[in-house]
Structures are given as structure tokens and as C-alpha cells.
Scaffold this motif. Structure first.
Motif, PDB file in Angstrom:
ATOM      1  N   ARG A  19      -6.095  21.108  37.552  1.00  0.00           N
ATOM      2  CA  ARG A  19      -5.356  20.340  36.240  1.00  0.00           C
ATOM      3  C   ARG A  19      -6.020  19.114  36.210  1.00  0.00           C
ATOM      4  NH1 ARG A  19      -2.314  23.237  39.653  1.00  0.00           N
ATOM      5  NH2 ARG A  19      -0.561  24.472  38.773  1.00  0.00           N
ATOM      6  N   GLY A  24      -0.265  17.597  40.114  1.00  0.00           N
ATOM      7  CA  GLY A  24      -0.691  18.865  40.284  1.00  0.00           C
ATOM      8  C   GLY A  24      -2.142  19.202  40.505  1.00  0.00           C
ATOM      9  N   HIS A  25      -2.984  18.050  40.417  1.00  0.00           N
ATOM     10  CA  HIS A  25      -4.475  18.153  40.423  1.00  0.00           C
ATOM     11  C   HIS A  25      -4.603  18.360  41.898  1.00  0.00           C
ATOM     12  CE1 HIS A  25      -8.620  16.787  40.527  1.00  0.00           C
ATOM     13  NE2 HIS A  25      -8.644  16.733  39.406  1.00  0.00           N
ATOM     14  N   PRO A  26      -5.636  19.410  41.887  1.00  0.00           N
ATOM     15  CA  PRO A  26      -5.799  20.059  43.474  1.00  0.00           C
ATOM     16  C   PRO A  26      -6.534  19.091  44.520  1.00  0.00           C
ATOM     17  CG  PRO A  26      -6.729  21.905  41.538  1.00  0.00           C
ATOM     18  CD  PRO A  26      -6.094  20.433  41.044  1.00  0.00           C
ATOM     19  N   THR A  29      -4.007  16.328  45.304  1.00  0.00           N
ATOM     20  CA  THR A  29      -2.834  16.932  46.088  1.00  0.00           C
ATOM     21  C   THR A  29      -3.359  16.875  47.559  1.00  0.00           C
ATOM     22  OG1 THR A  29      -2.094  18.323  44.192  1.00  0.00           O
ATOM     23  CG2 THR A  29      -1.696  19.207  46.676  1.00  0.00           C
ATOM     24  N   ARG A  93       7.090  20.442  47.948  1.00  0.00           N
ATOM     25  CA  ARG A  93       6.903  19.074  47.399  1.00  0.00           C
ATOM     26  C   ARG A  93       8.087  18.459  47.998  1.00  0.00           C
ATOM     27  NH1 ARG A  93       9.009  15.745  43.398  1.00  0.00           N
ATOM     28  NH2 ARG A  93       7.518  13.966  42.954  1.00  0.00           N
ATOM     29  N   LEU A 140       1.570  23.714  49.963  1.00  0.00           N
ATOM     30  CA  LEU A 140       1.001  22.974  48.659  1.00  0.00           C
ATOM     31  C   LEU A 140      -0.301  23.466  48.258  1.00  0.00           C
ATOM     32  CD1 LEU A 140       2.660  19.587  49.418  1.00  0.00           C
ATOM     33  CD2 LEU A 140       3.084  20.990  47.336  1.00  0.00           C
ATOM     34  N   THR A 144      -1.888  25.316  45.176  1.00  0.00           N
ATOM     35  CA  THR A 144      -2.748  24.469  44.030  1.00  0.00           C
ATOM     36  C   THR A 144      -4.031  24.797  43.786  1.00  0.00           C
ATOM     37  OG1 THR A 144      -1.041  22.590  44.847  1.00  0.00           O
ATOM     38  CG2 THR A 144      -3.021  22.040  43.760  1.00  0.00           C
ATOM     39  N   LYS A 204       3.145  18.541  42.913  1.00  0.00           N
ATOM     40  CA  LYS A 204       3.791  19.306  41.918  1.00  0.00           C
ATOM     41  C   LYS A 204       4.650  19.953  42.634  1.00  0.00           C
ATOM     42  CE  LYS A 204       3.286  20.952  37.131  1.00  0.00           C
ATOM     43  NZ  LYS A 204       2.168  20.862  36.092  1.00  0.00           N
ATOM     44  N   LEU A 206       5.569  23.573  42.938  1.00  0.00           N
ATOM     45  CA  LEU A 206       4.937  25.002  42.204  1.00  0.00           C
ATOM     46  C   LEU A 206       5.904  26.039  43.367  1.00  0.00           C
ATOM     47  CD1 LEU A 206       1.141  24.185  41.835  1.00  0.00           C
ATOM     48  CD2 LEU A 206       2.974  24.645  40.246  1.00  0.00           C
ATOM     49  N   GLY A 527      -3.084  31.195  43.738  1.00  0.00           N
ATOM     50  CA  GLY A 527      -1.973  30.390  43.156  1.00  0.00           C
ATOM     51  C   GLY A 527      -0.847  31.602  43.009  1.00  0.00           C
TER      52      GLY A 527
END
Length: 532
Positions: A19, A24-26, A29, A93, A140, A144, A204, A206, A527
Motif C-alpha cells: 500500500r 497498512g503499508h507493509p 507495519t 491490530r 499482522l 500484510t 490496519k 486485516l 495475504g
């Protein structure tokens, strides 16, 4: 052997792409969860340095000080898998943020405590909050990162844990020496605040489509009781001795409770740990491998601190500095191992890593009371080189071979395997050391021309030598003190050598187990199928 139905039928187009936004950016994260996990890993070793100061300041007994450590470890080990299930149910999260907040809060309250009883109670809560953090971090990362980058991420995650664990004695020593013991706990408050702020902005939620909707309460109770009995029996085994009724009552009780747990899980509608998960040979092999690795590493390293501090007379800070080759190699090698595992699969790096570990253990078994820094640094560096791919690869094998909806349970399983292996290694190798000292000290004592000790004093001398302390009586003449010191240290080193030899054999067995590992069955759909 057939495997449980896994998420391998997800289409490649369901793999989340990296992302561009903050949330949510890997890689962001990874940065966020690494700060939280760093705090827990640091706490595992930093507190040991503060224990003497806590004992003096609060008037604690030896048993009280032991509970400061044991209460934390017990709570952590018992709650890990259940904490992972909570993350699978409510979102990793949420459990991560709750864990961060609770860990930082309890740390601050420990620093404000005026009684050892309050410190112990808060350490138990600290362990429970720490248990929420670690499986959530892996969950996470699992949800991610795309498959081709997951191993690299786990490699960096492993490097953070290794560096934090090894840095504990150094940081703790500096804080206790130059500030006070409370600062060892207060330092977690700002770190936790930073991790919480980053988590609120970056992480994020998920979740897998098949996330569990209910809880297996009887399963949680049975597993928690079984883990408590096992870890408590292993913790107390050195004091109670392996021949005692108490040790075998707890260990035997844990076996019985695990059996009842397995029977219940096989009949439960939504089990805490679906037993079909272990039909995956790679996942089972990865779990066993993690236990054996922790047995050899933590059990062997237990004696290194006694060797450096009590035989070589180093301070805690200085002994921590001497372990830097191990730390540095793990920091450098873990991301490299992640890249190699991504390209070639985990089997070869894992087998090679455990063989390197076995060679390092054999080398450490040859250390003497007079071995210099060059010799110890060589073997420490080789040990770090061997451990790095195992920490990364075994974690990926366990988490990657579990369905996405069980990634938290798999993360808890990985951490629980490390706790069990470390406790087992410390207890078993401690028994090996005690047996060698009991066997050799009387003959070495007599051969040196030292006066025969009464049974009670002989037992006290053996207990002291088993941790590298020379049993020199007060006001002993210099020549007598020198002779006793030489005999005590030589006997300790002999016991340490045998313990490292046993650890080397365990590492070699682990290398064989590593042949049964393979890339995570879900790695191609890292994912999985998620919803937000």
C-alpha cells in the motif's frame, strides 16, 4: 501424510499489494510492530540485572526475586496461544494496541511500587500483556506482506528480537548503575507511547474471512493449566531436583492435561487449536525445530553469563559487551537469511543453521577458565550465524503453513515453543551441570590437598560451583583461596563443557528435523482472503 485444508485455493490476485498510504503499508507495519516487540524482548533480560538492586531496596527474599522473573515467564508462556486466538477473533491490530498499552502501563506502575509483592503481581500482568503483543505482531506481518517479501520481513523482525534480548544486560546495567532500578521499567513508558502512536496511525485491521466467531473456553483452561504445570515444573526442577516428587508431579500432571486437552479439541466444534493443523508435516517439524533450537540456545547461553561474570569476574555490562559478536551476527544475518529462504526455501538454510549451531556449541564446550576474548568471540559469532536462519525459517514454516484465520494461533505456537524449549534446556542442562559438579568436585577437591568438608558444607560448595562461584570461606589465606578458586572454576568449566556437548547433540538432532520443513503452504497466498 495429508494436510489440513489450507488457504491454498486463494487466487494470486487476492494477495494484497504493498500500500502507498501510511495505514497498512507493509514496511511501516513492520517498523511499528518491531518497536513493540523490541520492548518485550528487551524486558526478558534487562530485569535480571536489576534484581539485586530490587532485592536490596525492597528487602526482598531470594524466593521473592525468583518470582519477579518466574511470574513474568509463567504468565507469558501460559497465555501465548490463547492471546493468538484472541487476535484471530478480534483482530491483531486491536490485541497489539491493547498489549502495548498494558505493557507500558504496568511497567510504569512497577517503577512506582514500594513493595516486592506489588512488583510480582504487576510482573504477572506484564507477562499477560506481553503475550498479546508477540502473536499479534506475526499475524499482522502474515496478513500484510506479500509472499515474496514475508521472509525478509520476518528476518528483520528476528534481528530486532535478537538485538533487543542481547542488549538487555548492557542497557539494564547502565541504568541500574547510573540511575536506579526503577528506570529499567520507566524506560518502557515512552517506548510504549511511541509504539502506540505509530500503531494507531499505521496498523490496519486485516482479518481472514473464516476468522473464529467463538471461544473454546474449556480448551483455553486445559491448555493454560497444562502449560503452567510444564513450565512451573521445569522452572523449579533445579531447586527441587529431578528425582523429587514435586518435579514429576507437575511434569506428569502437564502430560495428563495435554492428553485431556487433545481429547477435548478433537471433539470441540471450534477448537482453540485444530489438531488437524499438525497433519502438516512442515508445521509440526517447524514447531519441534523451534523447541530444539531454544533448548540448545537458551540452555547453553544460561551458563555463558555465569562463565563471564563468575569465572572471568566481569560486570553485567562487560559480559553483555562480550556477547556483542553473537548479537551483531544475528542482526546482520537475519535479514540475509530471510532473503536466502525466500529464494531457495527454508530447508537448506535451516539445516545449515543448526549444523553451524552444533559446531559453535562444540567449540564452546572446549573453553577453559583461561580462554580469552578471541576464542569466545569466535564461537559467539558462529552461534549467531547459525541461529539467524533458524529463527527466521522456523517462524515462517510455522506461520506460513497455517491458514490465515489461524495466523495468531500459529504465532502463539511459535512463541510458546520457544518458551518451552528454553525452559526445558535450562532445566535439563542445569541438571547435567549439577550432576557433573557433584561427581567431580569431591575428587578434584581431595586431589588439590584441600581439607575434607562436612556434608552440609560440601553441598553448599557444589551449589556455588554449579554457577561458577568459588566457595572461598571468609578470611581464607591467599594460597588457600587461590587453590579453591582454581578447583571451583575448573570443575564449573568441566560441567559447562558437558552441557554444551549435550546442546550440540540436540542441535544436530534439530538439523535432521529441519529436513522435514518446506516453504509455507500459504506462502503463495500470504495475504489470504481478508476483509477490512
Amino acid at each position: 501424510m495429508s494436510q489440513v485444508p489450507l488457504a491454498t485455493d486463494h487466487r494470486p490476485d487476492q494477495i494484497p499489494e504493498p500500500r502507498k498510504s501510511l495505514r497498512g503499508h507493509p514496511w511501516l507495519t513492520l517498523f511499528s510492530v518491531a518497536i513493540g516487540v523490541m520492548m518485550v524482548a528487551l524486558d526478558a533480560t534487562i530485569v535480571a540485572v536489576a534484581n539485586p538492586a530490587i532485592q536490596k531496596d525492597l528487602g526482598a527474599s531470594l524466593a521473592d526475586v525468583q518470582w519477579i522473573t518466574n511470574g513474568y515467564l509463567l504468565a507469558l508462556a501460559v497465555a501465548l496461544i490463547t492471546a493468538g486466538k484472541l487476535g484471530d477473533r478480534f483482530g491483531h491490530r486491536q490485541t497489539f494496541l491493547i498489549g502495548i498499552t498494558g505493557f507500558a502501563l504496568t511497567s510504569g506502575l512497577i517503577g512506582l511500587s514500594s513493595s516486592v509483592a506489588m512488583v510480582i503481581v504487576l510482573r504477572v500482568f506484564q507477562g499477560l500483556f506481553g503475550a498479546l503483543l508477540q502473536p499479534a505482531a506475526l499475524g499482522l506481518l502474515r496478513a500484510t506482506f506479500p509472499a515474496e517479501k514475508l521472509n525478509t520481513a520476518i528476518g528483520i523482525w528476528g534481528a530486532v528480537i535478537g538485538a533487543s534480548t542481547a542488549a538487555g544486560p548492557i542497557i539494564g546495567g547502565l541504568l541500574v548503575e547510573h540511575v536506579n532500578w526503577q528506570s529499567v521499567f520507566f524506560i518502557n513508558v515512552p517506548v510504549g507511547a511511541i509504539a502506540l502512536a505509530l500503531g494507531l496511525v499505521i496498523l490496519k485491521d486485516l482479518r481472514a474471512e473464516k476468522a473464529p466467531k467463538s471461544f473454546d473456553v474449556p480448551g483455553i483452561a486445559l491448555l493454560s493449566a497444562a502449560m503452567f504445570c510444564l513450565i512451573w515444573g521445569l522452572i523449579k526442577a533445579p531447586a527441587w531436583h529431578w528425582s523429587s516428587f514435586g518435579t514429576w508431579a507437575f511434569v506428569g500432571g502437564s502430560v495428563l492435561l495435554f492428553a485431556v486437552f487433545a481429547l477435548w479439541e478433537s471433539r470441540s466444534r471450534e477448537p482453540l487449536i485444530p489438531l488437524g493443523l499438525f497433519r502438516s508435516v512442515p508445521l509440526s517439524a517447524g514447531t519441534v525445530l523451534m523447541v530444539l533450537m531454544a533448548f540448545a540456545f537458551m540452555g547453553g547461553l544460561f551458563f555463558v553469563t555465569f562463565y563471564l561474570q563468575n569465572v572471568h569476574g566481569m560486570s553485567p555490562v562487560s559480559s553483555g559487551v562480550h556477547l556483542l559478536p553473537l548479537t551483531a551476527m544475528m542482526i546482520v544475518a537475519s535479514p540475509v537469511a530471510g532473503a536466502l529462504i525466500t529464494r531457495f526455501g527454508p530447508r537448506i538454510p535451516l539445516v545449515g543453521g543448526m549444523l553451524f549451531t552444533a559446531v559453535a556449541m562444540i567449540g564452546m564446550s572446549r573453553l577453559t577458565a583461561d580462554s580469552g576474548t578471541a576464542a569466545t568471540s569466535l564461537w559467539f559469532a558462529l552461534l549467531g550465524l547459525g541461529l539467524a536462519p533458524v529463527m527466521v525459517g522456523a517462524t515462517e514454516v510455522i506461520v506460513g503453513n497455517a491458514p490465515l484465520e489461524l495466523s495468531g494461533v500459529a504465532g502463539g505456537l511459535q512463541q510458546a515453543a520457544m518458551q518451552v524449549g528454553g525452559s526445558l534446556g535450562t532445566a535439563v542442562l542445569g541438571a547435567v551441570m549439577a550432576a557433573r559438579v557433584d561427581n567431580q568436585l569431591p575428587s578434584r577437591w581431595a586431589a588439590a590437598g584441600l581439607p575434607k568438608l562436612p556434608p552440609a558444607q560440601a553441598a553448599q560448595a557444589s551449589d556455588a560451583v554449579a554457577v561458577g562461584v568459588a566457595p572461598v570461606p571468609p578470611h581464607a589465606p591467599v594460597q588457600l583461596a587461590t587453590t579453591i578458586t582454581r578447583v571451583g572454576h575448573e570443575t564449573f568449566v568441566s560441567g559447562m563443557g558437558l552441557s554444551f556437548t549435550v546442546a550440540a547433540v540436540v542441535a544436530a538432532v534439530a538439523a535432521v528435523v529441519a529436513f522435514f520443513t518446506k516453504r509455507g503452504a500459504n506462502a503463495d497466498a500470504a495475504g489470504g482472503s481478508v476483509h477490512i
